[in-house]
Design an enzyme around this catalytic site. Structure first.
Site, PDB file in Angstrom:
ATOM      1  N   TYR A  17       2.933   5.095  16.313  1.00 42.53           N
ATOM      2  CA  TYR A  17       1.649   4.307  15.945  1.00 42.53           C
ATOM      3  C   TYR A  17       0.457   5.153  16.187  1.00 42.53           C
ATOM      4  O   TYR A  17      -0.506   5.133  15.229  1.00 42.53           O
ATOM      5  CB  TYR A  17       1.641   2.984  16.643  1.00 42.53           C
ATOM      6  CG  TYR A  17       0.388   2.177  15.957  1.00 42.53           C
ATOM      7  CD1 TYR A  17       0.321   1.569  14.918  1.00 42.53           C
ATOM      8  CD2 TYR A  17      -0.373   1.823  17.333  1.00 42.53           C
ATOM      9  CE1 TYR A  17      -0.834   0.943  14.509  1.00 42.53           C
ATOM     10  CE2 TYR A  17      -1.558   1.042  16.939  1.00 42.53           C
ATOM     11  CZ  TYR A  17      -1.675   0.686  15.553  1.00 42.53           C
ATOM     12  OH  TYR A  17      -2.739  -0.024  15.276  1.00 42.53           O
TER      13      TYR A  17
ATOM     14  N   LYS B 100      -2.827   6.347  13.747  1.00 40.91           N
ATOM     15  CA  LYS B 100      -4.071   6.043  13.813  1.00 40.91           C
ATOM     16  C   LYS B 100      -4.860   7.249  14.202  1.00 40.91           C
ATOM     17  O   LYS B 100      -6.169   7.299  14.016  1.00 40.91           O
ATOM     18  CB  LYS B 100      -4.229   4.848  15.106  1.00 40.91           C
ATOM     19  CG  LYS B 100      -3.765   3.381  14.522  1.00 40.91           C
ATOM     20  CD  LYS B 100      -4.601   3.120  13.233  1.00 40.91           C
ATOM     21  CE  LYS B 100      -3.993   1.804  12.682  1.00 40.91           C
ATOM     22  NZ  LYS B 100      -4.904   1.171  11.694  1.00 40.91           N
TER      23      LYS B 100
ATOM     24  N   GLY C 232      -9.875  -2.469  20.194  1.00 42.36           N
ATOM     25  CA  GLY C 232      -8.718  -2.573  21.229  1.00 42.36           C
ATOM     26  C   GLY C 232      -7.726  -4.030  20.929  1.00 42.36           C
ATOM     27  O   GLY C 232      -7.430  -4.204  19.752  1.00 42.36           O
TER      28      GLY C 232
ATOM     29  N   SER D 121      -8.051   2.448  15.623  1.00 41.40           N
ATOM     30  CA  SER D 121      -7.474   1.784  16.628  1.00 41.40           C
ATOM     31  C   SER D 121      -7.863   2.719  17.810  1.00 41.40           C
ATOM     32  O   SER D 121      -8.063   3.737  17.841  1.00 41.40           O
ATOM     33  CB  SER D 121      -6.054   1.491  16.773  1.00 41.40           C
ATOM     34  OG  SER D 121      -5.656   1.013  17.896  1.00 41.40           O
TER      35      SER D 121
ATOM     36  N   ASN E  12      -8.000  -1.710   6.017  1.00 45.33           N
ATOM     37  CA  ASN E  12      -7.581  -2.422   6.978  1.00 45.33           C
ATOM     38  C   ASN E  12      -6.044  -2.587   7.204  1.00 45.33           C
ATOM     39  O   ASN E  12      -5.556  -2.813   8.194  1.00 45.33           O
ATOM     40  CB  ASN E  12      -7.974  -3.876   7.030  1.00 45.33           C
ATOM     41  CG  ASN E  12      -7.657  -4.884   7.901  1.00 45.33           C
ATOM     42  OD1 ASN E  12      -7.728  -4.843   9.190  1.00 45.33           O
ATOM     43  ND2 ASN E  12      -6.809  -6.025   7.509  1.00 45.33           N
TER      44      ASN E  12
ATOM     45  N   VAL F  11       0.787  -1.380   0.102  1.00 47.49           N
ATOM     46  CA  VAL F  11      -0.059  -0.075   0.098  1.00 47.49           C
ATOM     47  C   VAL F  11       1.052   1.304  -0.118  1.00 47.49           C
ATOM     48  O   VAL F  11       0.182   2.363  -0.240  1.00 47.49           O
ATOM     49  CB  VAL F  11      -0.982   0.113   1.294  1.00 47.49           C
ATOM     50  CG1 VAL F  11      -2.276  -0.869   1.077  1.00 47.49           C
ATOM     51  CG2 VAL F  11      -0.144   0.018   2.509  1.00 47.49           C
TER      52      VAL F  11
HETATM   53  P1  NDP Z   1      -1.956  -8.635  11.053  1.00 50.72           P
HETATM   54  O1  NDP Z   1      -0.381  -8.212  11.280  1.00 50.72           O
HETATM   55  O2  NDP Z   1      -2.591  -9.700  11.337  1.00 50.72           O
HETATM   56  O3  NDP Z   1      -2.464  -7.974   9.571  1.00 50.72           O
HETATM   57  C1  NDP Z   1      -1.899  -7.049   9.071  1.00 50.72           C
HETATM   58  C2  NDP Z   1      -2.403  -7.120   7.671  1.00 50.72           C
HETATM   59  O4  NDP Z   1      -2.196  -5.729   6.759  1.00 50.72           O
HETATM   60  C3  NDP Z   1      -1.716  -8.167   6.629  1.00 50.72           C
HETATM   61  O5  NDP Z   1      -2.710  -8.838   5.860  1.00 50.72           O
HETATM   62  C4  NDP Z   1      -0.685  -7.431   6.025  1.00 50.72           C
HETATM   63  O6  NDP Z   1      -0.528  -7.797   4.882  1.00 50.72           O
HETATM   64  C5  NDP Z   1      -1.289  -5.968   5.559  1.00 50.72           C
HETATM   65  N1  NDP Z   1      -0.288  -5.129   5.368  1.00 50.72           N
HETATM   66  C6  NDP Z   1       0.572  -4.534   6.314  1.00 50.72           C
HETATM   67  N2  NDP Z   1       1.118  -3.607   6.002  1.00 50.72           N
HETATM   68  C7  NDP Z   1       1.094  -3.637   4.372  1.00 50.72           C
HETATM   69  C8  NDP Z   1       1.542  -2.991   3.481  1.00 50.72           C
HETATM   70  N3  NDP Z   1       2.679  -2.025   3.503  1.00 50.72           N
HETATM   71  N4  NDP Z   1       1.096  -3.170   2.212  1.00 50.72           N
HETATM   72  C9  NDP Z   1       0.050  -3.978   1.943  1.00 50.72           C
HETATM   73  N5  NDP Z   1      -0.326  -4.698   2.993  1.00 50.72           N
HETATM   74  C10 NDP Z   1      -0.004  -4.605   4.257  1.00 50.72           C
HETATM   75  O7  NDP Z   1      -2.439  -7.493  11.899  1.00 50.72           O
HETATM   76  P2  NDP Z   1      -4.102  -7.192  11.966  1.00 50.72           P
HETATM   77  O8  NDP Z   1      -5.251  -8.098  11.501  1.00 50.72           O
HETATM   78  O9  NDP Z   1      -4.403  -6.763  13.836  1.00 50.72           O
HETATM   79  O10 NDP Z   1      -4.258  -5.972  11.586  1.00 50.72           O
HETATM   80  C11 NDP Z   1      -5.320  -5.111  10.792  1.00 50.72           C
HETATM   81  C12 NDP Z   1      -5.324  -3.743  11.151  1.00 50.72           C
HETATM   82  O11 NDP Z   1      -5.906  -3.608  12.372  1.00 50.72           O
HETATM   83  C13 NDP Z   1      -4.228  -2.767  11.065  1.00 50.72           C
HETATM   84  O12 NDP Z   1      -4.604  -1.571  10.373  1.00 50.72           O
HETATM   85  C14 NDP Z   1      -4.014  -2.664  12.517  1.00 50.72           C
HETATM   86  O13 NDP Z   1      -3.130  -1.457  12.891  1.00 50.72           O
HETATM   87  C15 NDP Z   1      -5.244  -2.553  13.123  1.00 50.72           C
HETATM   88  N6  NDP Z   1      -5.396  -2.746  14.491  1.00 50.72           N
HETATM   89  C16 NDP Z   1      -5.186  -3.985  15.003  1.00 50.72           C
HETATM   90  C17 NDP Z   1      -5.302  -4.258  16.450  1.00 50.72           C
HETATM   91  C18 NDP Z   1      -4.699  -5.394  17.307  1.00 50.72           C
HETATM   92  O14 NDP Z   1      -4.760  -5.330  18.449  1.00 50.72           O
HETATM   93  N7  NDP Z   1      -4.506  -6.578  16.353  1.00 50.72           N
HETATM   94  C19 NDP Z   1      -6.008  -3.251  17.196  1.00 50.72           C
HETATM   95  C20 NDP Z   1      -6.442  -2.138  16.739  1.00 50.72           C
HETATM   96  C21 NDP Z   1      -6.170  -1.825  15.362  1.00 50.72           C
HETATM   97  P3  NDP Z   1       0.915  -8.505   3.902  1.00 50.72           P
HETATM   98  O15 NDP Z   1       1.910  -8.702   5.207  1.00 50.72           O
HETATM   99  O16 NDP Z   1       0.679  -9.797   3.337  1.00 50.72           O
HETATM  100  O17 NDP Z   1       1.242  -7.260   3.224  1.00 50.72           O
HETATM  101  C1  8X3 Z   2      -3.445  -1.932  18.119  1.00 52.20           C
HETATM  102  C2  8X3 Z   2      -4.016  -1.615  19.796  1.00 52.20           C
HETATM  103  O1  8X3 Z   2      -3.568  -0.893  21.942  1.00 52.20           O
HETATM  104  O2  8X3 Z   2      -1.798  -2.244  20.620  1.00 52.20           O
HETATM  105  O3  8X3 Z   2      -4.059  -0.870  17.409  1.00 52.20           O
HETATM  106  O4  8X3 Z   2      -2.186   0.024  20.276  1.00 52.20           O
HETATM  107  S1  8X3 Z   2      -2.784  -1.252  20.831  1.00 52.20           S
END
Ligand code: NDP
Ligand code: 8X3
Length: 249
Positions: free
Chosen positions: A150, A154, A181, A137, A84, A58
């Site tokens: 980070y 967000k 969260g 987030s 996402n 991205v």
């Molecule tokens: P994961 O690490 O499991 O998934 C992250 C996804 O984002 C992967 O599919 C990865 O795909 C993709 N991604 C990351 N960077 C890039 C890039 N530069 N280009 C294309 N794709 C990218 O984490 P989550 O599912 O937890 O995270 C999803 C979203 O939720 C994020 O925005 C995160 O900030 C947010 N979030 C997560 C929380 C948590 O506690 N887990 C809480 C709050 C928000 P690939 O590596 O194949 O490119």
């Molecule tokens: C991911 C949740 O609390 O680690 O956005 O920032 S936290």
């Protein structure tokens, strides 16, 4: 059949969202950098869910534009965009922060979201119809120690969501933000650069959200009637009171 475009579908929340929206009857554009993961997801979804896979970073604007321009006609009229893709990189005081981590977060979580939205939006504005959900987030609404960049990335997602909602209002495009969260995904493994023990410790002693919990919410939001926009949701594990306040057993 409506079309949903999900970034970061190769893992965690994006993967679970693909499963939930596939079940809800959407045709899916699935994006990520790890092609083999997207292929595995498409196999899991099965033949009854039409999928088109896009592999791009991205942060690479030209790659984003080329990927979206390459969509076959049946996937090109995107109805729902779930922005996402994103991650945290590092957890350090600002004075010790690694600028490469800052670039990865600001370029991916903020500019990546913008690039994808800009590329997909013509398909929505042309039809005066669409629904965008940005994954923010709790960290975008509550800055915690060492979360600095980070949290800032967000907070930018929160501001952009509001700006997009205002600008896209004349085009009947709903724009919303979902703020999770703690969700147990690969998120902490990425944040701690492959330190699986440290990553696992983030989710120990309480029941964190599962990616499927967030996906259920997303499926609910995108299946509301056209006059309803669930504009902003904070979704927490029951054991979480604030970004860094968690009841552990
Ligand atoms: P994961 O690490 O499991 O998934 C992250 C996804 O984002 C992967 O599919 C990865 O795909 C993709 N991604 C990351 N960077 C890039 C890039 N530069 N280009 C294309 N794709 C990218 O984490 P989550 O599912 O937890 O995270 C999803 C979203 O939720 C994020 O925005 C995160 O900030 C947010 N979030 C997560 C929380 C948590 O506690 N887990 C809480 C709050 C928000 P690939 O590596 O194949 O490119
Ligand atoms: C991911 C949740 O609390 O680690 O956005 O920032 S936290």
């Amino acid at each position: 059949m409506k079309t949903a475009f999900i970034t970061g579908a190769s893992s965690g929340i994006g993967w679970a969202a693909a499963v939930a929206l596939g079940r809800a009857g959407f045709r899916l554009v699935l994006a990520g950098r790890r092609r083999e993961r997207l292929e595995e997801l498409a196999r899991e979804l099965g033949a009854e869910v039409p999928t088109h896979l896009l592999t791009f970073d991205v942060r690479d604007r030209a790659a984003v534009e080329a990927a979206v321009a390459s969509l076959p006609a049946e996937f090109a009229d995107v109805d729902v965009l779930i922005n996402n893709a994103g991650n945290a990189h590092g957890l350090a005081p600002i004075q010790q922060g690694d600028p490469a981590d800052w670039d990865a977060m600001l370029d991916g979580n903020v500019k990546g979201l913008l690039y994808v939205s800009r590329a997909v939006l013509p398909a929505m504005t042309r039809r005066n119809s669409g629904h965008i959900i940005n994954i923010g987030s709790i960290a975008g609404h509550e800055t915690y120690a060492n979360g600095n960049v980070y949290c800032a990335s967000k907070a930018a997602v929160a501001a952009l969501t509001k700006g997009m909602r205002l600008d896209l209002l004349p085009h009947h495009i709903r724009v919303a933000e979902v703020n999770p969260g703690a969700v147990e995904t690969e998120f902490s493994e990425v944040r701690f650069k492959g330190d699986t023990q440290r990553a696992a410790s983030v989710y120990q002693g309480y029941e964190a959200l599962r990616a499927e919990d967030v996906a259920d919410l997303l499926a609910f939001m995108v299946t509301r009637p056209p006059h309803v926009n669930i504009a902003e949701v904070l979704i927490l594990p029951a054991a979480q009171g604030a970004a860094t306040v968690i009841r552990k057993e």
